[in-house]
Structures are given as C-alpha cells and as structure tokens.
Motif scaffolding. Structure first.
Motif, PDB file in Angstrom:
ATOM      1  N   TYR A 115       0.790  -1.230   0.000  1.00  0.00           N
ATOM      2  CA  TYR A 115       0.000   0.000   0.000  1.00  0.00           C
ATOM      3  C   TYR A 115       0.824   1.283   0.000  1.00  0.00           C
ATOM      4  CZ  TYR A 115      -4.428  -2.402   0.762  1.00  0.00           C
ATOM      5  OH  TYR A 115      -5.545  -3.179   0.612  1.00  0.00           O
ATOM      6  N   LEU A 116       2.093   1.209   0.328  1.00  0.00           N
ATOM      7  CA  LEU A 116       2.902   2.408   0.531  1.00  0.00           C
ATOM      8  C   LEU A 116       2.882   3.364  -0.657  1.00  0.00           C
ATOM      9  CD1 LEU A 116       4.567   3.612   2.771  1.00  0.00           C
ATOM     10  CD2 LEU A 116       6.585   2.514   1.814  1.00  0.00           C
ATOM     11  N   GLU A 117       2.998   2.855  -1.841  1.00  0.00           N
ATOM     12  CA  GLU A 117       3.028   3.708  -3.038  1.00  0.00           C
ATOM     13  C   GLU A 117       1.654   4.255  -3.417  1.00  0.00           C
ATOM     14  OE1 GLU A 117       5.841   4.731  -4.463  1.00  0.00           O
ATOM     15  OE2 GLU A 117       6.853   3.595  -2.869  1.00  0.00           O
ATOM     16  N   ARG A 118       0.601   3.733  -2.788  1.00  0.00           N
ATOM     17  CA  ARG A 118      -0.764   4.165  -3.112  1.00  0.00           C
ATOM     18  C   ARG A 118      -1.399   5.020  -2.024  1.00  0.00           C
ATOM     19  NH1 ARG A 118      -4.063  -0.885  -4.073  1.00  0.00           N
ATOM     20  NH2 ARG A 118      -2.592  -1.960  -2.737  1.00  0.00           N
ATOM     21  N   LEU A 119      -0.603   5.468  -1.064  1.00  0.00           N
ATOM     22  CA  LEU A 119      -1.142   6.286   0.017  1.00  0.00           C
ATOM     23  C   LEU A 119      -1.725   7.587  -0.512  1.00  0.00           C
ATOM     24  CD1 LEU A 119       1.571   6.143   2.825  1.00  0.00           C
ATOM     25  CD2 LEU A 119      -0.758   5.268   2.943  1.00  0.00           C
ATOM     26  N   PRO A 120      -2.794   8.068   0.087  1.00  0.00           N
ATOM     27  CA  PRO A 120      -3.285   9.405  -0.250  1.00  0.00           C
ATOM     28  C   PRO A 120      -2.189  10.434   0.051  1.00  0.00           C
ATOM     29  CG  PRO A 120      -4.914   8.206   1.039  1.00  0.00           C
ATOM     30  CD  PRO A 120      -3.658   7.388   1.059  1.00  0.00           C
ATOM     31  N   ALA A 121      -2.226  11.550  -0.623  1.00  0.00           N
ATOM     32  CA  ALA A 121      -1.178  12.573  -0.497  1.00  0.00           C
ATOM     33  C   ALA A 121      -0.980  13.053   0.930  1.00  0.00           C
ATOM     34  CB  ALA A 121      -1.493  13.749  -1.410  1.00  0.00           C
ATOM     35  N   ASP A 122      -2.040  13.075   1.726  1.00  0.00           N
ATOM     36  CA  ASP A 122      -1.913  13.591   3.089  1.00  0.00           C
ATOM     37  C   ASP A 122      -1.677  12.503   4.138  1.00  0.00           C
ATOM     38  OD1 ASP A 122      -4.451  12.537   2.853  1.00  0.00           O
ATOM     39  OD2 ASP A 122      -5.422  14.139   3.989  1.00  0.00           O
ATOM     40  N   ALA A 123      -1.379  11.288   3.713  1.00  0.00           N
ATOM     41  CA  ALA A 123      -1.073  10.186   4.632  1.00  0.00           C
ATOM     42  C   ALA A 123       0.420   9.875   4.559  1.00  0.00           C
ATOM     43  CB  ALA A 123      -1.882   8.950   4.262  1.00  0.00           C
ATOM     44  N   LYS A 124       1.022   9.649   5.704  1.00  0.00           N
ATOM     45  CA  LYS A 124       2.449   9.361   5.790  1.00  0.00           C
ATOM     46  C   LYS A 124       2.661   8.130   6.660  1.00  0.00           C
ATOM     47  CE  LYS A 124       3.381  13.318   3.770  1.00  0.00           C
ATOM     48  NZ  LYS A 124       2.674  13.320   2.530  1.00  0.00           N
ATOM     49  N   VAL A 125       3.703   7.373   6.371  1.00  0.00           N
ATOM     50  CA  VAL A 125       4.089   6.220   7.175  1.00  0.00           C
ATOM     51  C   VAL A 125       5.557   6.410   7.556  1.00  0.00           C
ATOM     52  CG1 VAL A 125       4.360   3.711   7.244  1.00  0.00           C
ATOM     53  CG2 VAL A 125       2.453   4.710   5.987  1.00  0.00           C
ATOM     54  N   ALA A 126       5.814   6.582   8.836  1.00  0.00           N
ATOM     55  CA  ALA A 126       7.183   6.746   9.315  1.00  0.00           C
ATOM     56  C   ALA A 126       7.936   5.423   9.209  1.00  0.00           C
ATOM     57  CB  ALA A 126       7.174   7.240  10.767  1.00  0.00           C
ATOM     58  N   ALA A 127       9.234   5.498   9.310  1.00  0.00           N
ATOM     59  CA  ALA A 127      10.073   4.302   9.188  1.00  0.00           C
ATOM     60  C   ALA A 127       9.720   3.240  10.227  1.00  0.00           C
ATOM     61  CB  ALA A 127      11.539   4.685   9.303  1.00  0.00           C
ATOM     62  N   ASP A 128       9.232   3.656  11.388  1.00  0.00           N
ATOM     63  CA  ASP A 128       8.884   2.697  12.431  1.00  0.00           C
ATOM     64  C   ASP A 128       7.388   2.388  12.492  1.00  0.00           C
ATOM     65  OD1 ASP A 128       8.135   5.179  13.396  1.00  0.00           O
ATOM     66  OD2 ASP A 128       8.889   4.827  15.422  1.00  0.00           O
ATOM     67  N   GLU A 129       6.655   2.719  11.441  1.00  0.00           N
ATOM     68  CA  GLU A 129       5.219   2.441  11.365  1.00  0.00           C
ATOM     69  C   GLU A 129       4.932   1.432  10.253  1.00  0.00           C
ATOM     70  OE1 GLU A 129       3.374   6.703  12.828  1.00  0.00           O
ATOM     71  OE2 GLU A 129       3.733   6.420  10.693  1.00  0.00           O
ATOM     72  N   ARG A 130       3.781   0.785  10.341  1.00  0.00           N
ATOM     73  CA  ARG A 130       3.344  -0.184   9.346  1.00  0.00           C
ATOM     74  C   ARG A 130       1.880   0.045   9.024  1.00  0.00           C
ATOM     75  NH1 ARG A 130       7.783  -0.130   9.125  1.00  0.00           N
ATOM     76  NH2 ARG A 130       9.355  -1.711   9.525  1.00  0.00           N
ATOM     77  N   ILE A 131       1.482  -0.289   7.818  1.00  0.00           N
ATOM     78  CA  ILE A 131       0.074  -0.299   7.425  1.00  0.00           C
ATOM     79  C   ILE A 131      -0.437  -1.692   7.735  1.00  0.00           C
ATOM     80  CG2 ILE A 131      -1.561  -0.089   5.523  1.00  0.00           C
ATOM     81  CD1 ILE A 131       0.561   1.743   4.150  1.00  0.00           C
ATOM     82  N   VAL A 132      -1.383  -1.762   8.669  1.00  0.00           N
ATOM     83  CA  VAL A 132      -1.920  -3.048   9.119  1.00  0.00           C
ATOM     84  C   VAL A 132      -3.357  -3.160   8.640  1.00  0.00           C
ATOM     85  CG1 VAL A 132      -2.479  -4.448  11.130  1.00  0.00           C
ATOM     86  CG2 VAL A 132      -0.411  -3.052  11.125  1.00  0.00           C
ATOM     87  N   ILE A 133      -3.673  -4.280   8.028  1.00  0.00           N
ATOM     88  CA  ILE A 133      -5.010  -4.522   7.489  1.00  0.00           C
ATOM     89  C   ILE A 133      -5.725  -5.557   8.365  1.00  0.00           C
ATOM     90  CG2 ILE A 133      -6.336  -5.237   5.459  1.00  0.00           C
ATOM     91  CD1 ILE A 133      -4.578  -2.675   5.067  1.00  0.00           C
ATOM     92  N   ILE A 134      -6.983  -5.234   8.708  1.00  0.00           N
ATOM     93  CA  ILE A 134      -7.831  -6.163   9.448  1.00  0.00           C
ATOM     94  C   ILE A 134      -9.160  -6.291   8.702  1.00  0.00           C
ATOM     95  CG2 ILE A 134      -6.771  -5.675  11.688  1.00  0.00           C
ATOM     96  CD1 ILE A 134      -9.216  -3.891  12.320  1.00  0.00           C
ATOM     97  N   PRO A 135      -9.892  -7.372   8.929  1.00  0.00           N
ATOM     98  CA  PRO A 135     -11.208  -7.487   8.302  1.00  0.00           C
ATOM     99  C   PRO A 135     -12.139  -6.386   8.796  1.00  0.00           C
ATOM    100  CG  PRO A 135     -10.496  -9.608   9.190  1.00  0.00           C
ATOM    101  CD  PRO A 135      -9.539  -8.575   9.701  1.00  0.00           C
ATOM    102  N   GLY A 136     -12.979  -5.881   7.926  1.00  0.00           N
ATOM    103  CA  GLY A 136     -13.949  -4.862   8.315  1.00  0.00           C
ATOM    104  C   GLY A 136     -14.861  -5.329   9.430  1.00  0.00           C
ATOM    105  N   THR A 137     -15.160  -6.610   9.454  1.00  0.00           N
ATOM    106  CA  THR A 137     -16.045  -7.136  10.500  1.00  0.00           C
ATOM    107  C   THR A 137     -15.385  -7.060  11.882  1.00  0.00           C
ATOM    108  OG1 THR A 137     -15.287  -9.365   9.957  1.00  0.00           O
ATOM    109  CG2 THR A 137     -17.390  -8.664   9.004  1.00  0.00           C
ATOM    110  N   THR A 138     -14.045  -7.103  11.928  1.00  0.00           N
ATOM    111  CA  THR A 138     -13.343  -6.975  13.206  1.00  0.00           C
ATOM    112  C   THR A 138     -13.573  -5.586  13.792  1.00  0.00           C
ATOM    113  OG1 THR A 138     -11.658  -8.582  12.559  1.00  0.00           O
ATOM    114  CG2 THR A 138     -11.082  -7.080  14.347  1.00  0.00           C
ATOM    115  N   LEU A 139     -13.449  -4.559  12.965  1.00  0.00           N
ATOM    116  CA  LEU A 139     -13.683  -3.195  13.436  1.00  0.00           C
ATOM    117  C   LEU A 139     -15.158  -2.963  13.737  1.00  0.00           C
ATOM    118  CD1 LEU A 139     -12.498  -0.453  14.109  1.00  0.00           C
ATOM    119  CD2 LEU A 139     -12.844   0.193  11.720  1.00  0.00           C
ATOM    120  N   SER A 140     -16.030  -3.456  12.891  1.00  0.00           N
ATOM    121  CA  SER A 140     -17.475  -3.292  13.128  1.00  0.00           C
ATOM    122  C   SER A 140     -17.892  -3.934  14.445  1.00  0.00           C
ATOM    123  CB  SER A 140     -18.274  -3.902  11.977  1.00  0.00           C
ATOM    124  OG  SER A 140     -18.052  -3.195  10.799  1.00  0.00           O
TER     125      SER A 140
END
Length: 89
Positions: free
Chosen positions: A55-80
């Motif tokens: 996902y890193l190359e597809r981030l919206p312009a105003d989203a940033k990921v620091a070197a010590d951060e990760r993009i974590v994906i969970i199922p939508g049902t987990t958040l719901s």
C-alpha cells in the motif's frame, strides 16, 4: 525533534474491543488472528496483516508512514464488531 505522540512500549493489554477472532470466524487456531485491544494507557493495539509494501506507493497525499510504522489490514467485520466498545470522542 520529539513527536507529539509516541507509543508506550511498556503498556499492557487490558481488554479486547469487539468479538474474538474465533467468534468472527477469522482464525483456524493455527495462525494469525486479526484483533483489536485497548492498552492500559488507553492506546489501541491492532493485530493484522502487515501490508505496508503493498500500500505504501498508493497512500493518499496527506497520509504518511514513518520508518517505524506499518500499514496493518484487518477485516472490516473486526472493526465493526468493536464499534460498541469504542467510546465517542
């Protein structure tokens, strides 16, 4: 330069937000279990798949990921399922 917020590495898991991965059918009891937990300092821990490289190359312009951060994906049902346990701001 100090960040406005920093994760506390000493915080402990306090309570699950929502239903367990088993209740949601997201685990086979052998490997990964997407989950959301509140820590004793009020911060939230998310257990999910690290898809930063996908996902890193597809981030919206105003989203940033620091070197010590990760993009974590969970199922939508987990958040719901956690919605009722998350207080309003």
């Amino acid at each position: 330069m100090t960040r406005p917020w920093e994760a506390d590495r000493t915080a402990s898991f306090t309570r699950r937000l929502g239903k367990s991965p088993a209740e949601l059918g997201h685990t086979n009891d052998r490997d990964g279990c997407p989950d959301i937990w509140q820590l004793d300092n009020g911060d939230i821990a998310v257990i999910g798949r690290d898809l930063t490289s996908a996902y890193l190359e597809r981030l919206p312009a105003d989203a940033k990921v620091a070197a010590d951060e990760r993009i974590v994906i969970i199922p939508g049902t987990t958040l719901s399922a956690a919605k009722a346990d998350i207080p309003d701001a």
